[in-house]
Design a protein around this motif. Structure first.
Motif, PDB file in Angstrom:
ATOM      1  N   MET A 105       0.736  -1.098   0.153  1.00 49.64           N
ATOM      2  CA  MET A 105       0.184  -0.339   0.183  1.00 49.64           C
ATOM      3  C   MET A 105       0.911   1.086  -0.521  1.00 49.64           C
ATOM      4  O   MET A 105       0.375   2.161   0.104  1.00 49.64           O
ATOM      5  CB  MET A 105      -0.945  -0.258   0.983  1.00 49.64           C
ATOM      6  CG  MET A 105      -2.434  -0.979   1.350  1.00 49.64           C
ATOM      7  SD  MET A 105      -3.729  -1.200   2.599  1.00 49.64           S
ATOM      8  CE  MET A 105      -4.331  -1.936   1.841  1.00 49.64           C
ATOM      9  N   VAL A 168      -6.027   7.827   1.412  1.00 52.41           N
ATOM     10  CA  VAL A 168      -6.148   5.993   0.575  1.00 52.41           C
ATOM     11  C   VAL A 168      -6.521   6.739  -0.479  1.00 52.41           C
ATOM     12  O   VAL A 168      -7.207   7.461  -0.395  1.00 52.41           O
ATOM     13  CB  VAL A 168      -6.613   4.510   1.105  1.00 52.41           C
ATOM     14  CG1 VAL A 168      -8.164   5.671   1.413  1.00 52.41           C
ATOM     15  CG2 VAL A 168      -6.791   3.694   0.270  1.00 52.41           C
ATOM     16  N   SER A 169      -5.384   6.019  -1.648  1.00 52.42           N
ATOM     17  CA  SER A 169      -5.728   6.644  -2.837  1.00 52.42           C
ATOM     18  C   SER A 169      -5.731   5.216  -4.057  1.00 52.42           C
ATOM     19  O   SER A 169      -4.868   4.312  -3.494  1.00 52.42           O
ATOM     20  CB  SER A 169      -4.705   7.578  -3.384  1.00 52.42           C
ATOM     21  OG  SER A 169      -3.768   7.785  -2.710  1.00 52.42           O
ATOM     22  N   HIS A 170      -6.980   5.149  -4.867  1.00 53.37           N
ATOM     23  CA  HIS A 170      -6.559   4.494  -5.618  1.00 53.37           C
ATOM     24  C   HIS A 170      -7.167   5.027  -6.966  1.00 53.37           C
ATOM     25  O   HIS A 170      -6.861   5.866  -7.698  1.00 53.37           O
ATOM     26  CB  HIS A 170      -7.917   3.453  -5.540  1.00 53.37           C
ATOM     27  CG  HIS A 170      -8.828   3.529  -4.150  1.00 53.37           C
ATOM     28  ND1 HIS A 170      -8.630   4.261  -3.498  1.00 53.37           N
ATOM     29  CD2 HIS A 170      -8.431   2.373  -2.933  1.00 53.37           C
ATOM     30  CE1 HIS A 170      -9.058   4.183  -2.770  1.00 53.37           C
ATOM     31  NE2 HIS A 170      -8.337   2.673  -2.186  1.00 53.37           N
ATOM     32  N   HIS A 172      -8.033   4.699 -10.774  1.00 55.86           N
ATOM     33  CA  HIS A 172      -9.726   3.913 -10.640  1.00 55.86           C
ATOM     34  C   HIS A 172     -10.179   3.702 -12.711  1.00 55.86           C
ATOM     35  O   HIS A 172      -9.185   4.194 -12.931  1.00 55.86           O
ATOM     36  CB  HIS A 172     -10.487   5.372 -10.526  1.00 55.86           C
ATOM     37  CG  HIS A 172     -10.730   5.452  -9.465  1.00 55.86           C
ATOM     38  ND1 HIS A 172     -12.406   5.425  -8.497  1.00 55.86           N
ATOM     39  CD2 HIS A 172     -10.336   5.057  -8.419  1.00 55.86           C
ATOM     40  CE1 HIS A 172     -12.356   4.840  -7.077  1.00 55.86           C
ATOM     41  NE2 HIS A 172     -11.207   5.191  -6.927  1.00 55.86           N
ATOM     42  N   HIS A 183     -12.840   1.316  -8.967  1.00 57.80           N
ATOM     43  CA  HIS A 183     -11.673   1.172  -9.132  1.00 57.80           C
ATOM     44  C   HIS A 183     -10.818   0.225  -9.697  1.00 57.80           C
ATOM     45  O   HIS A 183     -11.092  -0.699  -9.815  1.00 57.80           O
ATOM     46  CB  HIS A 183     -10.657   0.080  -7.626  1.00 57.80           C
ATOM     47  CG  HIS A 183     -11.792   0.911  -6.237  1.00 57.80           C
ATOM     48  ND1 HIS A 183     -11.528  -0.048  -5.058  1.00 57.80           N
ATOM     49  CD2 HIS A 183     -12.160   1.778  -6.415  1.00 57.80           C
ATOM     50  CE1 HIS A 183     -11.447   1.192  -3.694  1.00 57.80           C
ATOM     51  NE2 HIS A 183     -11.567   2.144  -4.428  1.00 57.80           N
ATOM     52  N   GLN A 185      -9.207  -2.902 -11.426  1.00 64.55           N
ATOM     53  CA  GLN A 185      -8.843  -4.170 -11.270  1.00 64.55           C
ATOM     54  C   GLN A 185      -8.250  -4.889 -11.640  1.00 64.55           C
ATOM     55  O   GLN A 185      -8.159  -4.689 -13.089  1.00 64.55           O
ATOM     56  CB  GLN A 185     -10.064  -4.829 -10.647  1.00 64.55           C
ATOM     57  CG  GLN A 185     -10.540  -4.534  -9.207  1.00 64.55           C
ATOM     58  CD  GLN A 185     -11.274  -5.522  -8.792  1.00 64.55           C
ATOM     59  OE1 GLN A 185     -12.673  -6.089  -9.870  1.00 64.55           O
ATOM     60  NE2 GLN A 185     -11.474  -5.805  -7.301  1.00 64.55           N
ATOM     61  N   GLU A 192     -10.696  -6.787  -3.533  1.00 62.31           N
ATOM     62  CA  GLU A 192     -10.627  -5.346  -3.629  1.00 62.31           C
ATOM     63  C   GLU A 192      -9.523  -4.362  -2.451  1.00 62.31           C
ATOM     64  O   GLU A 192      -9.772  -3.368  -2.367  1.00 62.31           O
ATOM     65  CB  GLU A 192     -12.171  -4.594  -3.373  1.00 62.31           C
ATOM     66  CG  GLU A 192     -13.011  -4.861  -3.843  1.00 62.31           C
ATOM     67  CD  GLU A 192     -14.460  -4.445  -3.673  1.00 62.31           C
ATOM     68  OE1 GLU A 192     -14.830  -3.859  -2.681  1.00 62.31           O
ATOM     69  OE2 GLU A 192     -15.702  -4.949  -4.077  1.00 62.31           O
ATOM     70  N   PRO A 194      -4.938  -5.037  -2.743  1.00 61.46           N
ATOM     71  CA  PRO A 194      -4.091  -4.961  -3.361  1.00 61.46           C
ATOM     72  C   PRO A 194      -3.705  -6.839  -2.734  1.00 61.46           C
ATOM     73  O   PRO A 194      -3.846  -7.827  -2.009  1.00 61.46           O
ATOM     74  CB  PRO A 194      -2.699  -3.885  -2.421  1.00 61.46           C
ATOM     75  CG  PRO A 194      -3.320  -2.894  -2.638  1.00 61.46           C
ATOM     76  CD  PRO A 194      -4.972  -3.418  -1.681  1.00 61.46           C
ATOM     77  N   GLU A 197      -5.946  -4.592  -7.102  1.00 56.91           N
ATOM     78  CA  GLU A 197      -6.126  -3.471  -6.744  1.00 56.91           C
ATOM     79  C   GLU A 197      -4.670  -2.505  -6.516  1.00 56.91           C
ATOM     80  O   GLU A 197      -3.965  -2.830  -5.715  1.00 56.91           O
ATOM     81  CB  GLU A 197      -6.882  -2.644  -6.316  1.00 56.91           C
ATOM     82  CG  GLU A 197      -8.353  -2.879  -6.624  1.00 56.91           C
ATOM     83  CD  GLU A 197      -9.430  -2.723  -5.726  1.00 56.91           C
ATOM     84  OE1 GLU A 197     -10.649  -2.738  -6.429  1.00 56.91           O
ATOM     85  OE2 GLU A 197      -9.193  -1.624  -4.829  1.00 56.91           O
ATOM     86  N   HIS A 199      -3.359   0.702  -4.178  1.00 52.18           N
ATOM     87  CA  HIS A 199      -3.955   1.158  -3.033  1.00 52.18           C
ATOM     88  C   HIS A 199      -2.541   2.049  -2.308  1.00 52.18           C
ATOM     89  O   HIS A 199      -1.684   1.215  -2.591  1.00 52.18           O
ATOM     90  CB  HIS A 199      -4.499   0.659  -1.848  1.00 52.18           C
ATOM     91  CG  HIS A 199      -5.160   0.256  -2.151  1.00 52.18           C
ATOM     92  ND1 HIS A 199      -6.295  -0.447  -1.473  1.00 52.18           N
ATOM     93  CD2 HIS A 199      -6.514  -0.461  -3.285  1.00 52.18           C
ATOM     94  CE1 HIS A 199      -7.960  -1.077  -2.021  1.00 52.18           C
ATOM     95  NE2 HIS A 199      -7.582  -0.891  -3.003  1.00 52.18           N
TER      96      HIS A 199
END
Length: 314
Positions: A105, A168-170, A172, A183, A185, A192, A194, A197, A199
């Motif tokens: 993360m 937290v950021s993802h 998209h 998100h 994937q 959902e 890591p 994904e 993160h």
């Protein structure tokens, strides 16, 4: 995950490439007096300047007060956590089954995306979203995604955050006009977190600045088009969003085509895993310095949900 073709996605990135020069702050050629024959500088390579190590905080740092579950810990009189006072039921082996240290993360000391050798870069600046909680009107910053033979690297730096707060950021799948959508994937489904994904978990410093880099061994596909940041405490409230624009869309397409594929065996035993399960009872406390924890002010990320409506008098 969307099934839009690479040509369609990267065509859109190509149309946005000229905007990326302004978005990522690359006016170097003009400022240096370069003429029409001057080679343009890579806008994304200069999009983010890494902070000093002391200013960078991440997922292995002690979580802030608001992100800790007071029910899972008891303070001693000096503010440090008393291991003997821990709730054994909350901290038994079963509760430790999900080891956050096994999930990437973020690592503030990792090579930033803009510096990854031979990478195809895309970047953009944050734009505020209407769903942001109150207090975030001055948030600004950038994000860069690098695709290379080493996989995917994402780096972000923000200012105007609330100080000493967890975020937290993802990646998209949809543009910022759709608030980023779902998100990104690697494998569509119910894992959902890591490594399925990407993160970035970080804590803002005392001046409200945040910085983080996360890596994944696989190359993110062409549907990783945006990047969104949320406060951990109010995870449903998206603060700001980046639309990625490629320096060279053809290079991005080539990196996606030739880069390492995602190893689906990493997801064995992770079915149904999402951020809702990752409360303090399931964090790997070995990665957290209990001497630095101070829960005098209380607060809990388990409250979850959305921030109160700033317009709601109630």
């Amino acid at each position: 995950m969307h099934t839009t073709t690479s040509a369609h996605r990267l065509g859109a990135l190509g149309l946005a490439a000229t905007l990326a020069v302004a978005a990522c702050g690359s006016d170097d050629a003009a400022s240096d007096g370069g003429g029409p024959d001057s080679a343009p500088a890579s806008s994304c390579a200069d999009a983010i300047e890494a902070p000093t190590p002391a200013a960078a905080t991440g997922s292995t740092a002690a979580m802030s007060d608001d992100a800790m579950d007071d029910d899972a810990m008891t303070d001693t009189t000096d503010g440090a956590m008393d291991d003997d006072a821990m709730d054994d039921d909350a901290m038994d082996d079963d509760a430790m089954e999900m080891d956050m240290s096994a999930m990437d993360m973020g690592d503030a000391s990792a090579t930033p995306a803009s510096d990854v050798d031979g990478a195809a870069l895309a970047c953009g600046e944050f734009e505020l979203l209407d769903s942001r909680p109150s207090g975030y009107d001055d948030v600004a910053g950038s994000a860069v995604i690098a695709r290379s033979d080493a996989g995917t690297t994402v780096t972000t730096r923000l200012t105007g955050l609330l100080p000493n707060v967890d975020y937290v950021s993802h990646l998209h799948e949809d543009p910022c006009s759709d608030s980023g959508g779902d998100h990104f994937q690697f494998v569509d489904g119910d894992v959902e977190v890591p490594p399925n994904e990407i993160h970035l978990l970080f804590t803002s410093d005392g001046q409200g600045e945040g910085f983080m880099t996360a890596e994944n061994d696989a190359v993110a596909g062409d549907d990783a088009v945006a990047f969104v940041v949320h406060p951990v405490e109010f995870i449903d409230n998206k603060i700001a969003c980046v639309d990625f624009a490629a320096d060279d869309p053809d290079a991005v397409a080539a990196a996606i085509e030739s880069g390492p594929a995602f190893d689906e065996s990493q997801l064995e035993g992770m079915a149904g895993t999402d951020m809702d399960e990752m409360d303090t009872d399931e964090m790997d406390m070995d990665e957290m310095d209990t001497d630095e924890m101070d829960t005098d002010d209380g607060g809990s990320a388990d409250d979850g949900g959305s921030a109160p409506d700033p317009d709601d008098d109630g």
